[in-house]
Design a protein around this motif. Structure first.
Motif, PDB file in Angstrom:
ATOM      1  N   GLN A 112     -11.514  58.725  26.726  1.00 52.44           N
ATOM      2  CA  GLN A 112     -10.230  58.446  27.349  1.00 52.44           C
ATOM      3  C   GLN A 112      -9.173  58.155  26.287  1.00 52.44           C
ATOM      4  N   ILE A 113      -9.539  57.358  25.301  1.00 52.60           N
ATOM      5  CA  ILE A 113      -8.611  57.061  24.208  1.00 52.60           C
ATOM      6  C   ILE A 113      -8.268  58.343  23.455  1.00 52.60           C
ATOM      7  N   LYS A 114      -9.268  59.171  23.250  1.00 51.19           N
ATOM      8  CA  LYS A 114      -9.046  60.452  22.576  1.00 51.19           C
ATOM      9  C   LYS A 114      -8.038  61.306  23.345  1.00 51.19           C
ATOM     10  N   GLY A 115      -8.059  61.189  24.663  1.00 54.18           N
ATOM     11  CA  GLY A 115      -7.091  61.916  25.484  1.00 54.18           C
ATOM     12  C   GLY A 115      -5.651  61.580  25.125  1.00 54.18           C
ATOM     13  N   PHE A 116      -5.411  60.353  24.668  1.00 57.95           N
ATOM     14  CA  PHE A 116      -4.054  59.973  24.289  1.00 57.95           C
ATOM     15  C   PHE A 116      -3.566  60.768  23.083  1.00 57.95           C
ATOM     16  N   GLY A 117      -4.480  61.327  22.321  1.00 59.24           N
ATOM     17  CA  GLY A 117      -4.094  62.190  21.217  1.00 59.24           C
ATOM     18  C   GLY A 117      -3.471  63.488  21.691  1.00 59.24           C
ATOM     19  N   GLU A 118      -3.597  63.763  22.988  1.00 55.76           N
ATOM     20  CA  GLU A 118      -2.967  64.940  23.597  1.00 55.76           C
ATOM     21  C   GLU A 118      -1.675  64.563  24.308  1.00 55.76           C
ATOM     22  N   TYR A 119      -1.128  63.423  23.999  1.00 64.07           N
ATOM     23  CA  TYR A 119       0.164  62.952  24.467  1.00 64.07           C
ATOM     24  C   TYR A 119       0.051  62.064  25.693  1.00 64.07           C
ATOM     25  N   GLY A 120      -0.091  60.794  25.426  1.00 67.54           N
ATOM     26  CA  GLY A 120      -0.045  59.769  26.455  1.00 67.54           C
ATOM     27  C   GLY A 120       1.187  58.911  26.226  1.00 67.54           C
ATOM     28  N   PHE A 121       1.629  58.221  27.248  1.00 62.19           N
ATOM     29  CA  PHE A 121       2.841  57.418  27.174  1.00 62.19           C
ATOM     30  C   PHE A 121       2.548  55.954  26.900  1.00 62.19           C
ATOM     31  N   PRO A 122       3.422  55.298  26.141  1.00 68.10           N
ATOM     32  CA  PRO A 122       3.431  53.838  26.182  1.00 68.10           C
ATOM     33  C   PRO A 122       3.977  53.430  27.565  1.00 68.10           C
ATOM     34  N   GLU A 123       3.627  52.263  28.017  1.00 67.43           N
ATOM     35  CA  GLU A 123       4.066  51.809  29.339  1.00 67.43           C
ATOM     36  C   GLU A 123       5.594  51.743  29.434  1.00 67.43           C
ATOM     37  N   SER A 124       6.253  51.328  28.364  1.00 66.17           N
ATOM     38  CA  SER A 124       7.719  51.222  28.392  1.00 66.17           C
ATOM     39  C   SER A 124       8.377  52.583  28.609  1.00 66.17           C
ATOM     40  N   HIS A 125       7.828  53.627  28.016  1.00 64.44           N
ATOM     41  CA  HIS A 125       8.382  54.965  28.223  1.00 64.44           C
ATOM     42  C   HIS A 125       8.181  55.405  29.673  1.00 64.44           C
ATOM     43  N   ALA A 126       7.005  55.153  30.195  1.00 65.70           N
ATOM     44  CA  ALA A 126       6.733  55.532  31.582  1.00 65.70           C
ATOM     45  C   ALA A 126       7.675  54.788  32.524  1.00 65.70           C
ATOM     46  N   ALA A 127       7.932  53.508  32.244  1.00 66.35           N
ATOM     47  CA  ALA A 127       8.840  52.729  33.088  1.00 66.35           C
ATOM     48  C   ALA A 127      10.265  53.278  33.006  1.00 66.35           C
ATOM     49  N   SER A 128      10.694  53.672  31.822  1.00 63.11           N
ATOM     50  CA  SER A 128      12.037  54.240  31.665  1.00 63.11           C
ATOM     51  C   SER A 128      12.170  55.544  32.430  1.00 63.11           C
ATOM     52  N   PHE A 129      11.183  56.411  32.311  1.00 63.34           N
ATOM     53  CA  PHE A 129      11.213  57.673  33.043  1.00 63.34           C
ATOM     54  C   PHE A 129      11.124  57.432  34.549  1.00 63.34           C
ATOM     55  N   ALA A 130      10.339  56.445  34.957  1.00 60.33           N
ATOM     56  CA  ALA A 130      10.225  56.129  36.383  1.00 60.33           C
ATOM     57  C   ALA A 130      11.570  55.688  36.943  1.00 60.33           C
ATOM     58  N   LEU A 131      12.334  54.953  36.159  1.00 61.44           N
ATOM     59  CA  LEU A 131      13.662  54.543  36.601  1.00 61.44           C
ATOM     60  C   LEU A 131      14.557  55.768  36.800  1.00 61.44           C
TER      61      LEU A 131
END
Length: 176
Positions: A137-156
């Protein structure tokens, strides 16, 4: 999800999420990124959200890290915290892991942490199956995962776009 930067072929069925609160949009934004998709995090989250799969934590300390995402690491910060709490990483090592996750254009950087993560988790009483699943799962983040703050900004942005489309439809078609 009405998300402006979605690309054809990158669709994930997140209609089941049915946002009830703002944080559901944050999850929805994060879950459609390549990292969670490649790390096999989407369907476990959706099954747990719908009550089809039980949310279980092998140790109580992981509930604090992964509780609000139902035991599935969806954000980079969670991957770092799992490495610290479950595998014994120092803050500096977790930051190096974060930097490797952020270098998503350069494959192979996260693999250098595989042995330390898995062996650290084994030494802390986690099963090999769980340790390997966490690493993947952590390795999956190497394929582009978001920090929570970025996800929150995009969600807004998603929320604001949907609100404008609903209450001011003529203006929602306007381009800046």
């Amino acid at each position: 999800m009405a998300f402006p930067d979605r690309k054809p072929g990158a669709d994930v069925d997140v209609a089941e999420v049915e946002a009830q609160e703002f944080y559901d949009l944050v999850i929805e934004v994060a879950i459609v990124r390549p990292g969670p998709i490649q790390g096999n995090m989407v369907h476990p989250y959706l099954r747990r959200r719908e009550g089809i799969e039980e949310v279980k934590f092998p140790k109580p300390e992981l509930e604090e890290v992964l509780g609000k995402t139902l035991g599935v690491p969806l954000f980079q910060e969670q991957a770092m915290k799992v490495a610290m709490v479950a595998a014994g990483f120092s803050a500096d090592e977790a930051d190096q892991l974060r930097r490797s996750m952020a270098a998503w254009r350069y494959s192979g950087h996260i693999e250098r942490f595989q042995e330390k993560i898995i062996n650290g988790m084994l030494a802390n009483g986690y099963t090999r199956e769980f340790a390997e699943r966490c690493f993947n799962q952590i390795k999956g983040f190497g394929e582009y995962g978001f920090p929570e703050s970025h996800a929150a900004s995009f969600a807004l942005l998603v929320y604001a776009s949907a609100w404008i489309k609903r209450y001011h439809p003529r203006h929602s078609a306007a381009r800046c």
